[in-house]
Design an enzyme around this catalytic site. Structure first.
Site, short mmCIF file in Angstrom:
data_model
loop_
_atom_site.label_atom_id
_atom_site.label_comp_id
_atom_site.label_asym_id
_atom_site.label_seq_id
_atom_site.Cartn_x
_atom_site.Cartn_y
_atom_site.Cartn_z
N GLY A 20 0.91 -1.14 0.00
CA GLY A 20 0.00 0.00 0.00
C GLY A 20 0.93 1.18 0.00
O GLY A 20 1.79 1.28 0.85
N THR A 21 0.84 2.07 -0.93
CA THR A 21 2.01 2.84 -1.23
C THR A 21 1.63 4.13 -1.93
O THR A 21 0.46 4.44 -2.09
CB THR A 21 2.92 2.00 -2.16
OG1 THR A 21 4.11 2.70 -2.38
CG2 THR A 21 2.22 1.79 -3.47
N THR A 22 2.65 4.90 -2.29
CA THR A 22 2.45 6.02 -3.20
C THR A 22 3.51 5.93 -4.29
O THR A 22 4.71 5.92 -3.98
CB THR A 22 2.63 7.37 -2.46
OG1 THR A 22 1.86 7.34 -1.27
CG2 THR A 22 2.18 8.50 -3.35
#
Lengths: 225, 150
Positions: A20-22
């Site tokens: 879960g990230t950017t």
């Protein structure tokens, strides 16, 4: 898993490691710039706080990975294997378009088993720099700027306001650094350091920003007078 | 021709009399005395671990994926040629001293240095001790009988 037509964003299999990230990629004047945070989580535990989510799948073709770490690594490995065969047969390195379309087809054909959001970006002699976004279902979108991952929802406004076409590389680095930093401030699944990769056909330059180099938006330290 | 990289979950679309190996007198019911195996449709399809279908189909799915990749890059001739070579190797010699394993086929697939439970118990663990591997002399006689036919 619900049976509506919506995509199940939480569709990680039990015990899987999540990114879960950017992630983000932007096309600037002369090449492309990829950027990502560095947090990998297993539930509430941060499994790796200095992850490198920017993967090289061919010489000048890189991808940002989000979603399940295992699924994206598997897709990137198969892509790399396929593209080597492609160059051996055709005598020329594959274009970014070929790599991105193959990744999209893989994600679509296996959409019931995979949880992989990719941004494929690179430089080739035919088209210069290109950025392709491949979200969860396996669709492909060619864009000048692409952002993805759970943290990207918090920075759509910032990106829409501040993106300009044909920036210089320094402007692009500054732009994405601020964008990722804002997402890291608000998204629990994004954090750590900011990693970047600039591809312009002549070289590939990696950038790394940590601690004081990451811009702080609302809690900037008081300036010394 | 889709690019599957992971095996399907293996759920059957339909279950019925056509899928059952029955006795001549009772066609719709699985006959365990004749064929062995599972007792009912329910135990065959319900309460299966999700990993079971994945493991059972893994090698086959990966091979099909490689064939599909080669078809796209090199053309149809490449997977057809490889399929033909595998077929020819399957018809080759299976030495009894090696447990009736197709030696040529394993060399072709690159698995001749691998050893798994399927090599020790070819019919599965449930068939332990029931695999009758013929002796060396039986194999020689069969070979001589083949050579004698003209």
């Amino acid at each position: 898993m619900d049976h509506s037509l919506g995509i199940d964003w939480k569709a990680l299999k039990k015990g899987e490691v999540s990114m879960g990230t950017t992630i983000a990629a932007v096309k600037y004047d002369g090449g492309v710039l990829l950027a990502a945070d560095s947090r990998t989580t297993t539930g509430a535990y941060i499994a790796n706080r200095v992850t490198d989510k920017l993967t090289q799948i061919y010489d000048n073709i890189w991808c940002c990975r989000s979603g399940s770490a295992a699924d994206t690594q598997a897709v990137a490995d198969i892509l790399h294997y396929y593209l080597q065969m492609y160059e051996a047969q055709n005598g020329a390195p594959p274009t970014v378009r070929v790599a991105a379309n193959l990744a999209a087809e893989m994600c679509y054909s296996n959409k019931d088993n995979l949880s992989a959001g990719l941004i494929v970006a690179g430089w080739d002699a035919k088209s210069g720099g290109e950025v392709y976004s491949i979200p969860l279902g396996g669709s492909i979108h060619k864009q000048d700027i692409a952002i993805g991952g759970s943290g990207s929802t918090y920075i759509y406004g910032y990106v829409d306001t501040n993106f300009r076409k044909d920036m210089t590389r320094e402007e692009a680095i500054d732009f994405l650094k601020h964008a990722i930093a804002l997402a890291m401030e608000r998204d629990g699944s994004s954090g750590g350091v900011i990693r970047m990769a600039a591809i312009d056909g002549k070289s590939i330059d990696r950038y790394f920003f940590a601690d004081a180099d990451i811009p702080a938006a609302w809690n900037a330290p008081a300036s010394a007078t | 021709m889709s690019f599957r990289i992971v095996p399907d979950s293996g759920f059957a679309d339909s279950v019925g009399r056509g899928t059952v190996t029955g006795a001549p007198s009772a066609v719709g019911v699985h006959d365990t005395l004749r064929h062995g195996g599972v007792l009912s449709h329910a135990s065959e399809h319900n309460d299966r671990h999700p990993l079971e279908a994945r493991l059972a189909g893994w090698d086959r799915t990966r091979d099909e994926m490689q064939m599909e990749a080669m078809r796209r890059v090199y053309g149809l001739g490449e997977p057809v040629r490889r399929g033909m070579e595998l077929h020819v190797a399957k018809l080759g010699w299976t030495p009894s001293v090696m447990g009736n394993a197709p030696v040529g086929l394993e060399v072709l697939k690159g698995t001749d240095t691998q050893l798994s439970v399927d090599d020790v118990y070819p019919g599965g663990v449930a068939s332990m001790g029931r695999n009758k591997v013929g002796g060396f002399h039986d194999e020689m006689e069969r070979g001589l009988a083949r050579a004698r036919q003209f």
